[in-house]
Design an enzyme around this catalytic site. Structure first.
Site, PDB file in Angstrom:
ATOM      1  N   ARG A   1      -9.386   0.826   9.150  1.00 40.05           N
ATOM      2  CA  ARG A   1      -8.986  -0.535   9.486  1.00 40.05           C
ATOM      3  C   ARG A   1     -10.070  -1.267  10.259  1.00 40.05           C
ATOM      4  O   ARG A   1      -9.902  -2.445  10.575  1.00 40.05           O
ATOM      5  CB  ARG A   1      -7.738  -0.491  10.358  1.00 40.05           C
ATOM      6  CG  ARG A   1      -6.437  -0.840   9.658  1.00 40.05           C
ATOM      7  CD  ARG A   1      -5.336  -0.630  10.690  1.00 40.05           C
ATOM      8  NE  ARG A   1      -4.127  -1.331  10.402  1.00 40.05           N
ATOM      9  CZ  ARG A   1      -3.093  -0.816   9.734  1.00 40.05           C
ATOM     10  NH1 ARG A   1      -3.176   0.376   9.218  1.00 40.05           N
ATOM     11  NH2 ARG A   1      -1.993  -1.512   9.584  1.00 40.05           N
TER      12      ARG A   1
ATOM     13  N   ARG B   1      -0.336  -8.641  13.605  1.00 45.02           N
ATOM     14  CA  ARG B   1      -0.878  -7.673  12.631  1.00 45.02           C
ATOM     15  C   ARG B   1      -1.733  -8.375  11.587  1.00 45.02           C
ATOM     16  O   ARG B   1      -2.765  -7.856  11.167  1.00 45.02           O
ATOM     17  CB  ARG B   1       0.270  -6.908  11.961  1.00 45.02           C
ATOM     18  CG  ARG B   1       0.788  -5.761  12.817  1.00 45.02           C
ATOM     19  CD  ARG B   1       2.244  -5.462  12.554  1.00 45.02           C
ATOM     20  NE  ARG B   1       2.507  -4.847  11.278  1.00 45.02           N
ATOM     21  CZ  ARG B   1       3.696  -4.867  10.670  1.00 45.02           C
ATOM     22  NH1 ARG B   1       4.718  -5.494  11.224  1.00 45.02           N
ATOM     23  NH2 ARG B   1       3.859  -4.267   9.525  1.00 45.02           N
TER      24      ARG B   1
ATOM     25  N   LYS C   1       0.831  -1.210   0.000  1.00 42.27           N
ATOM     26  CA  LYS C   1       0.000   0.000   0.000  1.00 42.27           C
ATOM     27  C   LYS C   1       0.867   1.263   0.000  1.00 42.27           C
ATOM     28  O   LYS C   1       0.642   2.176  -0.780  1.00 42.27           O
ATOM     29  CB  LYS C   1      -0.929   0.044   1.243  1.00 42.27           C
ATOM     30  CG  LYS C   1      -1.821  -1.179   1.386  1.00 42.27           C
ATOM     31  CD  LYS C   1      -2.722  -1.069   2.610  1.00 42.27           C
ATOM     32  CE  LYS C   1      -1.995  -1.041   3.948  1.00 42.27           C
ATOM     33  NZ  LYS C   1      -1.443  -2.324   4.390  1.00 42.27           N
TER      34      LYS C   1
ATOM     35  N   ARG D   1      12.295  -6.235   5.128  1.00 44.07           N
ATOM     36  CA  ARG D   1      12.092  -4.840   4.716  1.00 44.07           C
ATOM     37  C   ARG D   1      12.950  -3.839   5.503  1.00 44.07           C
ATOM     38  O   ARG D   1      13.107  -3.957   6.706  1.00 44.07           O
ATOM     39  CB  ARG D   1      10.607  -4.533   4.921  1.00 44.07           C
ATOM     40  CG  ARG D   1      10.218  -3.089   4.790  1.00 44.07           C
ATOM     41  CD  ARG D   1       8.740  -2.937   4.574  1.00 44.07           C
ATOM     42  NE  ARG D   1       7.966  -2.951   5.812  1.00 44.07           N
ATOM     43  CZ  ARG D   1       6.662  -2.700   5.855  1.00 44.07           C
ATOM     44  NH1 ARG D   1       5.996  -2.492   4.742  1.00 44.07           N
ATOM     45  NH2 ARG D   1       6.032  -2.729   7.005  1.00 44.07           N
TER      46      ARG D   1
ATOM     47  N   ARG E   1      11.533  -1.112  10.858  1.00 47.07           N
ATOM     48  CA  ARG E   1      10.473  -0.768  11.787  1.00 47.07           C
ATOM     49  C   ARG E   1      10.462  -1.714  12.979  1.00 47.07           C
ATOM     50  O   ARG E   1      10.697  -2.905  12.836  1.00 47.07           O
ATOM     51  CB  ARG E   1       9.121  -0.844  11.068  1.00 47.07           C
ATOM     52  CG  ARG E   1       8.747   0.467  10.427  1.00 47.07           C
ATOM     53  CD  ARG E   1       7.575   0.342   9.536  1.00 47.07           C
ATOM     54  NE  ARG E   1       6.450  -0.395  10.124  1.00 47.07           N
ATOM     55  CZ  ARG E   1       5.288  -0.528   9.523  1.00 47.07           C
ATOM     56  NH1 ARG E   1       5.091   0.005   8.338  1.00 47.07           N
ATOM     57  NH2 ARG E   1       4.325  -1.208  10.094  1.00 47.07           N
TER      58      ARG E   1
HETATM   59  P1  ADP Z   1       1.206  -2.155   8.192  1.00 48.57           P
HETATM   60  O1  ADP Z   1       0.062  -1.982   7.219  1.00 48.57           O
HETATM   61  O2  ADP Z   1       2.462  -2.608   7.524  1.00 48.57           O
HETATM   62  O3  ADP Z   1       0.866  -2.997   9.395  1.00 48.57           O
HETATM   63  P2  ADP Z   1       1.034   0.644   9.076  1.00 48.57           P
HETATM   64  O4  ADP Z   1       2.191   1.555   8.970  1.00 48.57           O
HETATM   65  O5  ADP Z   1      -0.176   0.953   8.263  1.00 48.57           O
HETATM   66  O6  ADP Z   1       1.626  -0.769   8.769  1.00 48.57           O
HETATM   67  O7  ADP Z   1       0.553   0.537  10.617  1.00 48.57           O
HETATM   68  C1  ADP Z   1       1.444   0.247  11.666  1.00 48.57           C
HETATM   69  C2  ADP Z   1       0.689   0.140  12.999  1.00 48.57           C
HETATM   70  O8  ADP Z   1       0.064   1.409  13.289  1.00 48.57           O
HETATM   71  C3  ADP Z   1      -0.459  -0.853  13.044  1.00 48.57           C
HETATM   72  O9  ADP Z   1      -0.020  -2.170  13.342  1.00 48.57           O
HETATM   73  C4  ADP Z   1      -1.329  -0.261  14.169  1.00 48.57           C
HETATM   74  O10 ADP Z   1      -0.762  -0.503  15.454  1.00 48.57           O
HETATM   75  C5  ADP Z   1      -1.211   1.232  13.925  1.00 48.57           C
HETATM   76  N1  ADP Z   1      -2.264   1.739  12.999  1.00 48.57           N
HETATM   77  C6  ADP Z   1      -2.062   2.286  11.767  1.00 48.57           C
HETATM   78  N2  ADP Z   1      -3.222   2.659  11.213  1.00 48.57           N
HETATM   79  C7  ADP Z   1      -4.198   2.316  12.088  1.00 48.57           C
HETATM   80  C8  ADP Z   1      -5.619   2.418  12.087  1.00 48.57           C
HETATM   81  N3  ADP Z   1      -6.279   2.946  11.040  1.00 48.57           N
HETATM   82  N4  ADP Z   1      -6.302   1.964  13.175  1.00 48.57           N
HETATM   83  C9  ADP Z   1      -5.658   1.447  14.218  1.00 48.57           C
HETATM   84  N5  ADP Z   1      -4.326   1.302  14.301  1.00 48.57           N
HETATM   85  C10 ADP Z   1      -3.595   1.733  13.241  1.00 48.57           C
END
Ligand code: ADP
Length: 214
Positions: free
Chosen positions: A87, A171, A13, A126, A160
């Site tokens: 999400r 996740r 994404k 990554r 990360r």
């Molecule tokens: P990825 O899609 O690789 O897991 P992101 O950078 O989108 O990584 O998100 C990293 C973390 O940030 C998630 O595991 C969660 O803890 C938090 N997070 C991000 N976006 C949201 C969201 N919309 N709602 C709740 N938690 C979120």
């Protein structure tokens, strides 16, 4: 045009969003990036979310909806790309309301489909450039031998805190439990389309471009 990129961690994404930003002047709204910024800036909210993120759990709906609300009041450029948001179903409802309040619409939801084995190998390999965010992968796109970022020449790279096998498992679980119901939600609204996220970056990019045209 405002779009959502939907898909599990590692689906690509962020990578695709960056290309849409470069080529179409769109604005990427990544709640993950916003939360990492909050974490790094040492704010009260940053402290609250740091542990939750490291464990691979979801941050509360209230926090992320608040972050998006703020951004929607700003410049919307050539359109918005929601990356990692919504999400949960509650976040999806909130987004619909916020867009309406701001006189905006949601045009397409693009689901990036990738199988779980590919996700694990993509994520555990990554790293990103600390200056520009260019994404590298130990197996498919290693950091150049001269140690310089291909995009900006930066020499620092980071991984990360949540890109480890244990947090990734969590996740993925959160994705299937809380986020994948959004596929049906947007399908019912006639906004969902699916793209195979397993191909090369440019193939995926072309597939997305085709969906955005149609
Ligand atoms: P990825 O899609 O690789 O897991 P992101 O950078 O989108 O990584 O998100 C990293 C973390 O940030 C998630 O595991 C969660 O803890 C938090 N997070 C991000 N976006 C949201 C969201 N919309 N709602 C709740 N938690 C979120």
């Amino acid at each position: 045009m405002n779009i959502i990129l939907l898909g599990p961690p590692g689906a690509g994404k962020g990578t695709q969003a960056r290309m849409l930003v470069d080529e179409r002047n769109m604005i990427q709204l990544s709640t993950g990036d916003m939360l990492r910024e909050a974490k790094d800036s040492g704010t009260e909210m940053g402290r609250i979310v740091a542990d939750v993120m490291a464990r691979g759990e979801l941050v509360t709906d209230e926090i992320v909806i608040g972050l998006i609300r703020e951004k929607l009041q700003g410049d919307t450029g050539g359109g918005l790309i929601f990356d990692g948001f919504p999400r949960t179903l509650k976040q999806a409802d909130a987004l619909a309301e916020l867009l309406e309040e701001n006189g905006q619409t949601l045009d397409k939801v693009i689901e990036l489909r990738v199988n779980d084995e590919a996700l694990v190998s993509r994520i555990t390999a990554r790293s990103t450039c600390a200056s520009c965010g260019e994404v590298y992968n130990d197996l498919t796109k290693p950091i150049p031998a001269d140690g310089k970022c291909v995009n900006c020449g930066g020499t620092e790279f980071k991984r990360r805190a949540d890109d480890n096998a244990e947090s990734l498992k969590k996740r993925l679980m959160e994705y299937y439990k809380q986020t994948s119901p959004l596929i049906g939600y947007y399908y019912a609204k006639g906004q969902h389309c699916r793209v195979d996220g397993l191909g090369e970056m440019d193939e995926v990019k072309a597939a997305i471009a085709e969906k955005l045209q149609g």
